[in-house]
Write a protein that holds these residues in place. Structure first.
Motif, PDB file in Angstrom:
ATOM      1  N   VAL A 356      -4.214  -4.270  -0.946  1.00 66.15           N
ATOM      2  CA  VAL A 356      -3.040  -3.748  -1.696  1.00 66.15           C
ATOM      3  C   VAL A 356      -3.108  -3.271  -2.997  1.00 66.15           C
ATOM      4  O   VAL A 356      -2.678  -2.152  -3.282  1.00 66.15           O
ATOM      5  N   LEU A 357      -4.267  -3.714  -3.834  1.00 68.88           N
ATOM      6  CA  LEU A 357      -4.468  -3.168  -5.094  1.00 68.88           C
ATOM      7  C   LEU A 357      -5.088  -1.684  -5.039  1.00 68.88           C
ATOM      8  O   LEU A 357      -4.991  -1.046  -5.938  1.00 68.88           O
ATOM      9  N   GLU A 358      -5.880  -1.624  -3.937  1.00 69.67           N
ATOM     10  CA  GLU A 358      -6.536  -0.189  -3.640  1.00 69.67           C
ATOM     11  C   GLU A 358      -5.342   0.815  -3.438  1.00 69.67           C
ATOM     12  O   GLU A 358      -5.468   1.884  -4.249  1.00 69.67           O
ATOM     13  N   ARG A 359      -4.476   0.268  -2.815  1.00 73.68           N
ATOM     14  CA  ARG A 359      -3.348   1.139  -2.403  1.00 73.68           C
ATOM     15  C   ARG A 359      -2.538   1.757  -3.785  1.00 73.68           C
ATOM     16  O   ARG A 359      -1.889   2.573  -3.869  1.00 73.68           O
ATOM     17  N   PHE A 360      -2.357   0.473  -4.560  1.00 79.23           N
ATOM     18  CA  PHE A 360      -1.726   0.668  -5.806  1.00 79.23           C
ATOM     19  C   PHE A 360      -2.456   1.642  -6.678  1.00 79.23           C
ATOM     20  O   PHE A 360      -1.682   2.592  -7.237  1.00 79.23           O
ATOM     21  N   VAL A 361      -3.592   1.713  -6.850  1.00 80.87           N
ATOM     22  CA  VAL A 361      -4.299   2.582  -7.723  1.00 80.87           C
ATOM     23  C   VAL A 361      -4.360   3.874  -7.181  1.00 80.87           C
ATOM     24  O   VAL A 361      -4.161   4.832  -8.014  1.00 80.87           O
ATOM     25  N   LYS A 362      -4.481   4.146  -5.930  1.00 82.40           N
ATOM     26  CA  LYS A 362      -4.235   5.179  -5.232  1.00 82.40           C
ATOM     27  C   LYS A 362      -3.158   5.924  -5.485  1.00 82.40           C
ATOM     28  O   LYS A 362      -3.127   7.290  -5.877  1.00 82.40           O
ATOM     29  N   LEU A 363      -1.998   5.303  -5.471  1.00 81.71           N
ATOM     30  CA  LEU A 363      -0.782   5.843  -5.717  1.00 81.71           C
ATOM     31  C   LEU A 363      -0.485   6.285  -7.379  1.00 81.71           C
ATOM     32  O   LEU A 363       0.389   7.288  -7.500  1.00 81.71           O
ATOM     33  N   ARG A 364      -1.335   5.633  -8.241  1.00 82.52           N
ATOM     34  CA  ARG A 364      -0.804   5.753  -9.548  1.00 82.52           C
ATOM     35  C   ARG A 364      -1.817   6.564 -10.447  1.00 82.52           C
ATOM     36  O   ARG A 364      -1.623   7.110 -11.446  1.00 82.52           O
TER      37      ARG A 364
END
Length: 422
Positions: A356-364
């Motif tokens: 989930v945190l990997e997705r967050f970083v990718k998004l931002r």
């Protein structure tokens, strides 16, 4: 089951994160200082459509902010001759929220309400004031305070600013953590009453903020390519903030010796002498009648690859501190907070956090770095890496930034782009 989230930092980013995360999780905010009172740091902020729209959607109150709505951006030369006047109404131009100007303490107070009031969904966040963080164990989700106490969480959110302790923890397995960088640039800042400009014909366009409010930039004789400039913008219906950008000169050693990015109570004569030869007298005189003048060192953080590790993640200045030139520092921080709340909304176990945190970083990450490059472009402090991307420009930046509608829309757009690319 809700996660136990510990937010390190009770500034704009930390409180916004607490507000968004409390809807689904149990949140504790650790703030090293005291909240809720005005201070020397009660400077003005622009909360532009990309962030203010998110806060409005969440239920943050416009009426509680003692604000004015941005309607104009003015550019003047060293003789106070008009270069351009731009109508800046993000509601009509981008079909979204207004952009506002307000004082930091008002914004912070409303975000405390967002984080703690029963008016909002979820369990109110617990804010612990005077909690000075000594170190963080990113792998095991532990925050160690200076008094020796330990606070544990399923997730540690580093919203602790440009000199982040959480960032140091995330990079603790490497030789050094990314550090703030300087640009031989500072700004002098003061505040003046609207009454002080009301009878000055050179400043009359700034005297009725309830009718037209916004930002004025004044350039020296060599124009916008200079690092030096003056800015004025409204921070309430009654007050203007006045800024002067220049090189550090003798202040460099003072910043280094004090290990601080702020020097208080700079002599008025020093600031007037700095700008009087190259800027309109009416503008420079605002430093004479303003409140105490402070010098702020301009810093940012070079692009970093690692925003998360183990049970810790960075948001805001801890991940991507930017220079103030694009007026987006607090705005992309609020975007981060909303995105983290979105990404974590359905998470019920800490085991899911790495993905989930990997997705967050990718998004931002890409968006934050885009803002950082534009900020340095506006300040004429670009790196060679910045230049390799090519110029961004005003129109492209405005369209990309001010039309933002939140993490869910951004995630859907990204997913659609990935499908199209296949």
């Amino acid at each position: 089951m809700p996660l136990k989230v510990v937010v390190v930092g009770g500034g704009i980013g930390g409180l916004a994160a607490a507000g968004y995360l409390r809807a689904n999780h149990n949140v504790t905010v650790l703030e090293r200082g005291r909240l809720g009172s005005a201070s020397d740091d009660d400077y003005g902020l622009s909360v532009v459509a990309n962030a203010f729209g998110l806060l409005q959607k969440a239920g943050v109150s416009f009426e509680n902010l003692d604000t004015v709505i941005m309607t104009h951006i003015w550019a003047r030369n060293h003789k106070n001759e008009e270069i351009r006047t731009m109508h800046f109404d993000t509601r009509s131009r981008f079909g979204g929220a207004p952009s506002i100007l307000a004082k930091r303490v008002k914004i912070q107070s409303e975000l405390v309400r967002f984080a703690t009031s029963a008016d909002f969904p979820g369990q109110p966040a617990n804010i612990i004031q005077g909690a000075r963080v000594a170190s963080v164990d990113a792998d095991n989700g532990k925050v160690i305070l200076e008094d020796g106490s330990v606070i544990e969480g399923d997730l540690i959110v580093g919203a602790d600013g440009i000199s982040s302790v959480v960032r140091t923890a995330i990079y603790s397995d490497l030789n050094t953590a990314p550090a703030p960088q300087t640009h031989d640039l500072l700004l002098f800042m003061t505040k003046v009453s609207i009454e002080a400009v009301r009878n000055d014909p050179d400043l009359a366009f700034l005297s009725e903020p309830t009718k037209q409010a916004g930002l004025t930039t004044c350039y020296p004789p060599n124009g916008p390519q200079s690092k030096r400039r003056m800015l004025m913008y409204h921070v309430s219906p009654r007050e203007l903030q006045v800024l002067g950008y220049t090189t550090e000169k003798e202040f460099r050693d003072q910043f280094d010796i004090s290990k601080s990015s702020i020097i208080r109570n700079v002599p008025t004569s020093r600031v007037v002498d700095e700008f009087s030869a190259d800027f309109p007298e009416s503008f420079v005189n605002l430093f004479k009648i303003g409140q105490n003048i402070d010098a702020w060192r301009i810093r940012d953080v070079p692009p970093i690859d690692r925003w998360s590790r183990g049970k810790a993640v960075l948001i805001g200045d801890a991940a991507h501190a930017v220079t103030p030139h694009a007026g987006q520092g607090c705005n992309i921080t609020i975007e981060d907070a909303e995105a983290l709340g979105f990404i974590l909304r359905d998470i019920e176990t800490a085991d899911a956090l790495p993905d989930v945190l990997e997705r967050f970083v990718k998004l931002r990450k890409e968006r934050a770095q885009y803002v950082a490059r534009r900020s340095r472009e506006l300040g004429n402090i670009q790196s060679e890496d910045d230049k390799s991307y090519g110029p961004i420009g005003q129109e492209a930046f405005a369209k990309t930034i001010y039309s933002y509608r939140g993490a869910e829309a951004a995630a859907n757009e990204s997913h659609s782009s990935e499908i199209a690319a296949k």
